[in-house]
Design a protein around this motif. Structure first.
Motif, mmCIF file in Angstrom:
data_model
loop_
_atom_site.group_PDB
_atom_site.id
_atom_site.type_symbol
_atom_site.label_atom_id
_atom_site.label_comp_id
_atom_site.label_asym_id
_atom_site.label_seq_id
_atom_site.Cartn_x
_atom_site.Cartn_y
_atom_site.Cartn_z
ATOM 1 N N GLY A 180 0.813 -1.202 0.000
ATOM 2 C CA GLY A 180 0.000 0.000 0.000
ATOM 3 C C GLY A 180 0.847 1.253 0.000
ATOM 4 N N MET A 181 0.535 2.148 0.921
ATOM 5 C CA MET A 181 1.251 3.418 0.994
ATOM 6 C C MET A 181 2.650 3.264 1.578
ATOM 7 N N ASN A 182 2.923 2.118 2.187
ATOM 8 C CA ASN A 182 4.253 1.881 2.757
ATOM 9 C C ASN A 182 5.207 1.293 1.715
ATOM 10 N N VAL A 232 -3.353 16.558 11.447
ATOM 11 C CA VAL A 232 -2.277 15.614 11.128
ATOM 12 C C VAL A 232 -2.191 14.516 12.183
ATOM 13 N N VAL A 233 -2.186 14.916 13.451
ATOM 14 C CA VAL A 233 -2.075 13.927 14.532
ATOM 15 C C VAL A 233 -3.245 12.955 14.480
ATOM 16 N N GLY A 234 -4.453 13.477 14.342
ATOM 17 C CA GLY A 234 -5.619 12.616 14.302
ATOM 18 C C GLY A 234 -5.662 11.750 13.064
ATOM 19 N N TYR A 235 -5.326 12.345 11.922
ATOM 20 C CA TYR A 235 -5.414 11.609 10.659
ATOM 21 C C TYR A 235 -4.411 10.468 10.608
ATOM 22 N N VAL A 236 -3.153 10.766 10.927
ATOM 23 C CA VAL A 236 -2.128 9.717 10.878
ATOM 24 C C VAL A 236 -2.436 8.622 11.903
ATOM 25 N N SER A 237 -2.999 8.999 13.031
ATOM 26 C CA SER A 237 -3.314 8.021 14.074
ATOM 27 C C SER A 237 -4.348 6.999 13.623
ATOM 28 N N VAL A 238 -5.290 7.422 12.782
ATOM 29 C CA VAL A 238 -6.357 6.506 12.357
ATOM 30 C C VAL A 238 -6.146 5.966 10.949
ATOM 31 N N ALA A 239 -5.118 6.452 10.255
ATOM 32 C CA ALA A 239 -4.941 6.094 8.845
ATOM 33 C C ALA A 239 -4.692 4.610 8.631
ATOM 34 N N SER A 241 -6.277 2.186 9.559
ATOM 35 C CA SER A 241 -7.497 1.397 9.435
ATOM 36 C C SER A 241 -7.990 1.276 8.003
ATOM 37 N N SER A 242 -7.392 2.025 7.090
ATOM 38 C CA SER A 242 -7.903 2.037 5.718
ATOM 39 C C SER A 242 -6.793 2.381 4.729
ATOM 40 N N VAL A 243 -6.691 1.588 3.664
ATOM 41 C CA VAL A 243 -5.718 1.889 2.612
ATOM 42 C C VAL A 243 -6.054 3.224 1.956
ATOM 43 N N ILE A 244 -7.329 3.515 1.818
ATOM 44 C CA ILE A 244 -7.746 4.773 1.204
ATOM 45 C C ILE A 244 -7.263 5.955 2.038
ATOM 46 N N LEU A 245 -7.396 5.851 3.360
ATOM 47 C CA LEU A 245 -6.908 6.925 4.226
ATOM 48 C C LEU A 245 -5.398 7.077 4.111
ATOM 49 N N GLN A 246 -4.692 5.968 4.062
ATOM 50 C CA GLN A 246 -3.236 6.024 3.931
ATOM 51 C C GLN A 246 -2.838 6.722 2.631
ATOM 52 N N VAL A 247 -3.484 6.326 1.545
ATOM 53 C CA VAL A 247 -3.136 6.876 0.233
ATOM 54 C C VAL A 247 -3.498 8.356 0.136
ATOM 55 N N ALA A 248 -4.469 8.792 0.908
ATOM 56 C CA ALA A 248 -4.866 10.202 0.881
ATOM 57 C C ALA A 248 -4.003 11.081 1.779
ATOM 58 N N SER A 319 3.257 -2.863 13.765
ATOM 59 C CA SER A 319 2.347 -2.170 12.863
ATOM 60 C C SER A 319 1.359 -3.177 12.295
ATOM 61 N N SER A 320 0.111 -2.757 12.157
ATOM 62 C CA SER A 320 -0.945 -3.667 11.729
ATOM 63 C C SER A 320 -0.738 -4.212 10.329
ATOM 64 N N ASP A 321 0.009 -3.476 9.493
ATOM 65 C CA ASP A 321 0.215 -3.922 8.121
ATOM 66 C C ASP A 321 1.608 -4.514 7.915
ATOM 67 N N HIS A 322 2.219 -5.022 8.997
ATOM 68 C CA HIS A 322 3.531 -5.649 8.910
ATOM 69 C C HIS A 322 3.488 -7.064 9.469
#
Length: 388
Positions: A180-182, A232-239, A241-248, A319-322
């Motif tokens: 994904g975004m990583n 930024v703090v809130g967005y990165v903290s919850v990102a 949970s969703s590939v779409i959020l990460q990519v955005a 990390s949840s995606d690792h």
């Protein structure tokens, strides 16, 4: 003689970049701790995209008009090499014996050295990250410089070429990239160009629309900056949970760049305090040295573990995606883990002071002087000669 690289500084954004580098370091230290379990830290790999957005913004601010006016692609790229290559080379040389000890000397190490020397290690030519794993982004960023110079020199300061990576990049990262975004060594260039292009467009929008530069009342600017920080703090903290959020996430960082480029609020005032400016200045060294600090600390702990017959590592996915990997666990104590992470970050910053002073600055200044001498020689060669 004037310097070959008169750069406009955005001091608050420099400090932002330093904070992001520290967050990326905490993410990579792989220690069981309270800090590691913070949602902000667990998804801090996204802060690399802040670097890309800010890089596009700053490069467009300082070089777009000059390249379009004939500054010279070769001169531009040499100056950028002078900025990134000396420290990259030093960390590469330090990592070669580390990787040779860990994995042995063979074809993989040879390929790793060659691709790193050529700065192509992040362009999909390697099957994994080797040597300094953070340097994949330096490889992709230099590729972005090459593309930027070619586009601006041939097409001019047009905005439309940068829309392609902004449209295609998120699709590729969300649908094709296995991480994904990583994305790093495989789809890292797509990730970099996506953020870099957003930075270029961000600068263009700021130039075209004076409203984006118009100052509010001081209290309004402070509220705007505080809201951006919380976003930024809130967005990165919850990102996570969703590939779409990460990519955005680069879109969120673009908003931050627009807000803090104004440097008009109370948050910017604090970001331009001397200590924060120092952290901003050391950003590149912090980013490039933290993998080395991580490797050395882990090696020491492995020796202590073996000699002391204790367990200092556990298999865990921070990390949840690792996938689960060996991470440091000091007797299962989260507080000891916090202390270790903070100590590793402090050590990284202290080493960064030295590498900035003895590697980054001398390398950059040497290339600047070289470019200045070549420019002066070229000017002299074009002047008509007169008989006396």
């Amino acid at each position: 003689m004037a310097s070959a690289e008169n750069i406009t500084r955005y001091h608050a954004l420099d400090s932002w970049r330093g904070i992001c580098a520290c967050m990326v370091a905490l993410f990579h230290f792989d220690v069981i701790s309270h800090l590691s379990f913070l949602p902000l830290t667990r998804h801090a790999y996204l802060f690399v995209d802040f670097f890309f957005v800010l890089s596009g913004f700053v490069i467009a601010s300082n070089y777009r008009s000059r390249l379009a006016a004939g500054f010279g692609t070769g001169r531009f790229l040499m100056l950028r090499l002078g900025r990134i290559y000396p420290l990259h080379l030093v960390t590469l040389l330090l990592f070669i014996p580390i990787d040779a000890t860990k994995d042995g000397v063979g074809a993989n190490l040879l390929q790793a050295v060659i691709t790193n020397v050529l700065l192509v290690q992040g362009l999909g030519v390697n099957p994994q990250n080797w040597l300094n794993f953070a340097s994949w982004s330096i490889s992709t960023e230099f590729a972005a410089y090459v593309i930027f110079a070619a586009v601006v020199s041939r097409i001019g300061p047009a905005i439309w070429p940068w829309l392609l990576p902004i449209v295609v990049g998120p699709v590729v990262l969300a649908a094709i990239s296995p991480d994904g975004m990583n994305a790093t060594y495989d789809y890292g260039l797509v990730r970099c160009l996506y953020g870099f292009a957003l930075g270029v467009v961000c600068f263009e929008l700021r130039e075209r629309f004076p409203l984006l530069r118009a100052r509010l009342a001081p209290s309004g600017e402070t509220w705007l900056e505080a809201a951006s920080l919380m976003l930024v703090v809130g967005y990165v903290s919850v990102a996570g949970s969703s590939v779409i959020l990460q990519v955005a996430s680069p879109l969120v960082f673009t908003l931050v760049v627009l807000v803090f480029a104004r440097e008009a609020g109370g948050v910017s005032h604090r970001l331009t305090a001397p200590f924060m400016l120092m952290i901003g200045t050391l950003t590149y060294s912090i980013y490039m040295l933290h993998p080395l600090v991580r490797a050395v600390v882990r090696a020491i702990l492995m020796v202590v573990e073996r000699l002391g017959h204790m367990d200092l590592f556990v298999s865990y996915a921070l990390s949840s995606d690792h996938e689960p990997t060996k991470v440091v666990s000091l007797n299962g104590s989260l507080w000891l883990g916090d202390l270790l992470q903070i100590a590793m970050l402090v050590l990284t910053v202290l080493l960064s002071v030295a590498t900035y002073r003895f590697v980054e600055e001398p390398g950059r200044n040497w290339v600047r002087r070289l470019m200045d001498r070549r420019k002066a020689a070229a000017l002299r060669s074009t002047q008509p000669a007169f008989d006396t």
